[in-house]
Write a protein that holds these residues in place. Structure first.
Motif, mmCIF file in Angstrom:
data_model
loop_
_atom_site.group_PDB
_atom_site.id
_atom_site.type_symbol
_atom_site.label_atom_id
_atom_site.label_comp_id
_atom_site.label_asym_id
_atom_site.label_seq_id
_atom_site.Cartn_x
_atom_site.Cartn_y
_atom_site.Cartn_z
ATOM 1 N N GLU A 129 -7.099 9.582 -13.368
ATOM 2 C CA GLU A 129 -6.386 10.265 -14.679
ATOM 3 C C GLU A 129 -5.178 9.216 -15.053
ATOM 4 O O GLU A 129 -4.448 8.777 -14.214
ATOM 5 N N PHE A 130 -5.092 9.347 -16.054
ATOM 6 C CA PHE A 130 -3.820 8.496 -16.760
ATOM 7 C C PHE A 130 -2.991 9.444 -17.380
ATOM 8 O O PHE A 130 -3.252 10.361 -18.356
ATOM 9 N N LEU A 131 -1.735 9.655 -16.824
ATOM 10 C CA LEU A 131 -0.678 10.538 -17.299
ATOM 11 C C LEU A 131 0.031 10.132 -18.331
ATOM 12 O O LEU A 131 0.593 9.274 -18.320
ATOM 13 N N ALA A 132 -0.171 10.803 -19.590
ATOM 14 C CA ALA A 132 0.340 10.416 -20.764
ATOM 15 C C ALA A 132 0.977 11.318 -21.775
ATOM 16 O O ALA A 132 0.545 11.864 -22.871
ATOM 17 N N PRO A 133 2.310 11.602 -21.440
ATOM 18 C CA PRO A 133 3.144 11.219 -20.139
ATOM 19 C C PRO A 133 2.969 11.863 -18.931
ATOM 20 O O PRO A 133 3.282 11.481 -17.821
ATOM 21 N N GLY A 134 2.583 13.236 -19.073
ATOM 22 C CA GLY A 134 2.406 14.153 -17.855
ATOM 23 C C GLY A 134 1.111 14.645 -17.589
ATOM 24 O O GLY A 134 0.056 14.330 -18.170
ATOM 25 N N ILE A 139 0.926 -0.907 0.014
ATOM 26 C CA ILE A 139 0.118 0.002 -0.064
ATOM 27 C C ILE A 139 0.904 1.133 0.025
ATOM 28 O O ILE A 139 0.445 2.201 -0.580
ATOM 29 N N ASP A 140 2.291 1.057 0.526
ATOM 30 C CA ASP A 140 3.031 2.375 0.590
ATOM 31 C C ASP A 140 3.352 2.903 -0.757
ATOM 32 O O ASP A 140 3.956 3.915 -0.823
ATOM 33 N N ARG A 141 3.139 2.044 -1.741
ATOM 34 C CA ARG A 141 3.396 2.573 -3.269
ATOM 35 C C ARG A 141 2.521 3.565 -3.845
ATOM 36 O O ARG A 141 2.658 3.941 -4.844
ATOM 37 N N TRP A 142 1.453 3.560 -3.159
ATOM 38 C CA TRP A 142 0.311 4.407 -3.345
ATOM 39 C C TRP A 142 0.450 5.730 -2.585
ATOM 40 O O TRP A 142 0.261 5.562 -1.470
ATOM 41 N N GLU A 143 0.701 6.777 -2.928
ATOM 42 C CA GLU A 143 0.812 8.183 -2.087
ATOM 43 C C GLU A 143 -0.681 8.986 -2.099
ATOM 44 O O GLU A 143 -1.066 9.259 -2.838
ATOM 45 N N ALA A 144 -0.646 9.069 -0.642
ATOM 46 C CA ALA A 144 -2.148 9.818 -0.610
ATOM 47 C C ALA A 144 -1.808 11.311 -0.979
ATOM 48 O O ALA A 144 -0.735 11.810 -0.230
ATOM 49 N N ILE A 145 -2.681 12.003 -1.358
ATOM 50 C CA ILE A 145 -2.276 13.587 -1.989
ATOM 51 C C ILE A 145 -3.313 14.273 -1.086
ATOM 52 O O ILE A 145 -2.755 15.331 -0.649
ATOM 53 N N MET A 174 -5.113 9.781 -4.506
ATOM 54 C CA MET A 174 -3.947 9.061 -4.206
ATOM 55 C C MET A 174 -3.282 8.937 -5.665
ATOM 56 O O MET A 174 -4.279 9.241 -6.589
ATOM 57 N N ALA A 175 -2.019 8.578 -5.456
ATOM 58 C CA ALA A 175 -1.482 8.722 -7.148
ATOM 59 C C ALA A 175 -0.328 7.267 -6.714
ATOM 60 O O ALA A 175 0.221 7.026 -5.765
ATOM 61 N N ILE A 176 -0.010 6.928 -8.099
ATOM 62 C CA ILE A 176 1.041 5.844 -8.168
ATOM 63 C C ILE A 176 1.976 6.436 -9.513
ATOM 64 O O ILE A 176 1.373 6.862 -10.444
ATOM 65 N N ARG A 177 3.302 5.955 -9.409
ATOM 66 C CA ARG A 177 4.074 6.509 -10.620
ATOM 67 C C ARG A 177 4.892 5.185 -11.185
ATOM 68 O O ARG A 177 5.261 4.444 -10.268
ATOM 69 N N VAL A 236 -5.859 8.643 -8.642
ATOM 70 C CA VAL A 236 -7.035 8.184 -8.452
ATOM 71 C C VAL A 236 -7.892 9.433 -7.410
ATOM 72 O O VAL A 236 -7.206 9.567 -6.471
ATOM 73 N N VAL A 237 -8.904 9.828 -7.886
ATOM 74 C CA VAL A 237 -9.779 10.865 -7.150
ATOM 75 C C VAL A 237 -11.133 10.625 -6.735
ATOM 76 O O VAL A 237 -11.753 10.136 -7.779
#
Length: 628
Positions: free
Chosen positions: A146-151, A81-87, A116-119, A194-195
């Motif tokens: 949101e799909f960052l493609a690429p930013g 779970i720590d690979r997902w960062e809470a924003i 939260m986000a993952i890169r 993910v929002v």
């Protein structure tokens, strides 16, 4: 929300955030079984019998429960779970809610948004893939991915509205609903945001089993005619037959032939044409909050009566009446009684959908409030849009004949495959990942020969006498001194808009015509002149992309050479209507923009070959055209 940052600020923060890199993901290598969040991609057991998941009969290691699925490729089970960062808010593991693996993720906040986000350590190629996730919205109204493609400036956004009051597990297919001015590149997805959106009382959502599955080769649309009304027969049936398109009609079996509804014979005729005659249960009041026995009785009796009347194929599909909400009990009954279920969701979806019993639909008359954009995105990214067609009358709450025809034309222009609900589950949709546009051969020599010229004038509205035109480009240079002015070219192939200029003044507009005798149908409140010219068009005239231009008033850009889909970015600072159309040398016309007043945005255009961009405006405008 009070006492906290604004939602706009929070989303901007998400775009700029730096989060930990996830583990390696090499789905094409058999020896690699690690997902982007660092967990195993090995199958974890569970039955694959259900169409939208499995009921978890166990496996070698971990039990898998609906709405987790086994198809496709696992992106995250939220094991690390720590690979997902809470924003905003917090993310934590919840083992007792696990649907796949040993735990689910809880995303919650005391505010009306949690994120939260993952890169990814290296960009992933999402072309030809659809993404889905198991979600339990215990206190949330919608989910955005949101799909960052690429930013962040090139993100694609999925927005899924949950059924009102729904607070249990369901599967969400991430259909793309928004994209920014900069063109996303799905071959370079660097991460996900993910929002969850809730209320001032807080936001709470559980997530598990984030996966991707093979998408469609070609975008698709389902036209669902709610109620089986006489206007659907009188307006829709023949127009769809001309295009050799199937459709769906959702009916209350107890009201067939009653109160302006189609007879059983007419429904049988549509069934023989390839339509699905589907279930739209009637009855008094909502299903929500009623007992399982009551809900099962309503849903199964409607299904069984359709089968008894001879519509077994369509009876497999449930459509929630527009006034009827659903709850977890409804979904549980639907999973046993029907093969698909369609509810309001207001977004496109991946296809075939992994959440087959909560497929989102959209209000079809909202042409300029999302429908055209959804059709464009479904075409560009190979996804599905399901359109709710009400009574075709033009009255409040209905859809005009003109708008219905506009919708069909736009679907046709974008090249979507028009399908039925049965196509989703019978394996008749073509999947297979990325499909590049077929290589086009650039023309040599002459594209269009020079043709006729005519000068016309008048005062007020009138239909002119016939003029002969040749096949090719038609340029209209006009002058008008009134407040309203429009002209259409009327020939054997129907009417084509030529001038849609707001207000008085001069300008030029174009159309592509097939040749023959034509009249101009003019609507005006002042004196006007129109000079028609058919210039020759040659290969040496073609401009390569990218192309940019600026001007004031009505004009056009082109001819342009395009290999396939293009991106059209435009601005307009006038007060009147701003209309932008794409015209192909093959006669195809696609309306890209139709908006009142100022505009600053971009649209995709299914071009390909020799094209022109026509702009109708009363102010200054700019345009940039580039390949996607």
């Amino acid at each position: 929300m009070s006492g906290g940052p604004s939602r706009r600020l929070l989303l901007a923060t998400i775009g700029a955030v730096s989060v930990p890199m996830a583990g390696c993901f090499e789905s094409d290598e058999e020896e690699s079984t690690e997902t982007p969040d660092g967990t195993s991609d090995e199958p974890e057991g569970g039955s694959d019998d259900d169409d939208d998941g499995n009921d978890g009969d166990g496996g070698d290691e971990t039990e898998s429960l609906w709405p987790a699925i086994t198809e496709g490729e696992l992106l995250s089970e939220f094991e690390e779970i720590d690979r997902w960062e809470a924003i905003t808010g917090a993310v934590e593991a919840v083992p007792e809610e696990a649907r796949a693996g040993s735990q689910a993720a809880l995303l919650e906040s005391e505010e009306d948004i949690a994120a939260m986000a993952i890169r990814f350590p290296e960009p992933l190629d999402f072309r030809g893939w659809d993404t889905s996730v198991a979600v339990k919205p215990t206190s949330a109204t919608r989910l955005e991915v949101e799909f960052l493609a690429p930013g962040y400036g090139e993100r694609l956004t999925s927005v899924r509205t949950f059924p009102e009051g729904y607070d249990d597990w369901l599967r969400v297919d991430c259909g793309y609903e928004h994209k920014p001015a900069d063109e996303p590149d799905l071959s370079e997805v660097t991460g996900l945001n993910v929002v969850a959106v809730g209320s001032d009382d807080g936001t709470r959502v559980l997530l598990d089993d984030l996966r991707r599955t093979e998408g469609l080769e070609t975008g698709a649309a389902i036209l669902v005619h709610y109620g089986g009304l006489d206007s659907h027969w009188e307006v829709a049936a023949d127009r769809l037959a001309e295009r050799e398109w199937p459709a769906a009609v959702a009916v209350d079996p107890t009201r067939i032939g009653d109160g302006g509804r189609m007879s059983e014979d007419r429904l049988r005729d549509l069934d023989e044409r390839g339509w699905d005659v589907c279930s739209l249960p009637g009855g008094e009041g909502d299903l929500v909050g009623r007992s399982e026995e009551h809900q099962r009785g309503v849903i199964e009796s409607a299904r069984d009566e359709l089968i008894d009347r001879g519509f077994p194929e369509g009876a497999r599909h449930f459509f929630a009446p527009e006034w009827r909400r659903i709850d977890p009990t409804t979904v549980s009954v639907l999973r046993e009684a029907h093969e698909t279920g369609f509810v309001f969701g207001g977004s496109p979806t991946g296809a075939p959908p992994t959440g087959a019993h909560t497929v989102p639909t959209m209000w079809g008359p909202a042409l300029h409030d999302g429908v055209r954009r959804h059709v464009n995105l479904a075409d560009q990214y190979g996804q599905l849009t399901v359109l709710h067609i009400p009574e075709i009358t033009g009255d409040d709450g209905g859809m005009s004949v003109e708008d219905y025809e506009h919708l069909l034309d736009h679907i046709d222009q974008r090249g979507l495959e028009v399908v039925t609900p049965s196509d989703l589950i019978d394996g008749t949709l073509a999947t297979g990942g990325d499909t590049d546009d077929e290589a086009r051969e650039r023309p040599e020599g002459t594209v269009f020969e020079a043709g006729a010229s005519h000068s016309l004038d008048g005062s007020g509205s009138e239909t002119t006498s016939e003029v002969d035109l040749d096949e090719g480009l038609l340029v209209a240079r006009f002058d008008h001194d009134g407040e309203e002015f429009a002209a259409e070219v009327d020939g054997d192939e129907g009417r084509t808009p030529l001038v849609q200029a707001p207000g008085d003044g001069t300008g030029e507009s174009i159309a592509v015509v097939g040749g023959g005798s034509y009249r101009l149908v003019v609507e005006a409140d002042g004196v006007w002149t129109i000079d028609l010219d058919q210039p020759g068009v040659h290969a040496d005239d073609l401009s390569d992309l990218p192309v940019s231009d600026s001007d004031a008033g009505s004009s056009f850009v082109g001819p342009l050479w395009t290999e396939g889909n293009v991106r059209v970015a435009a601005t307009h600072d006038g007060e009147g209507r701003f209309v932008v159309d794409g015209y192909g040398a093959d006669g195809r016309r696609e309306q890209l923009i139709n908006q009142e007043g100022e505009f600053d945005g971009s649209r995709s255009y299914s071009a390909g070959g020799v094209v022109w961009i026509d702009l109708e405006a009363d102010g200054d405008w700019t345009i940039e055209v580039d390949s996607t």
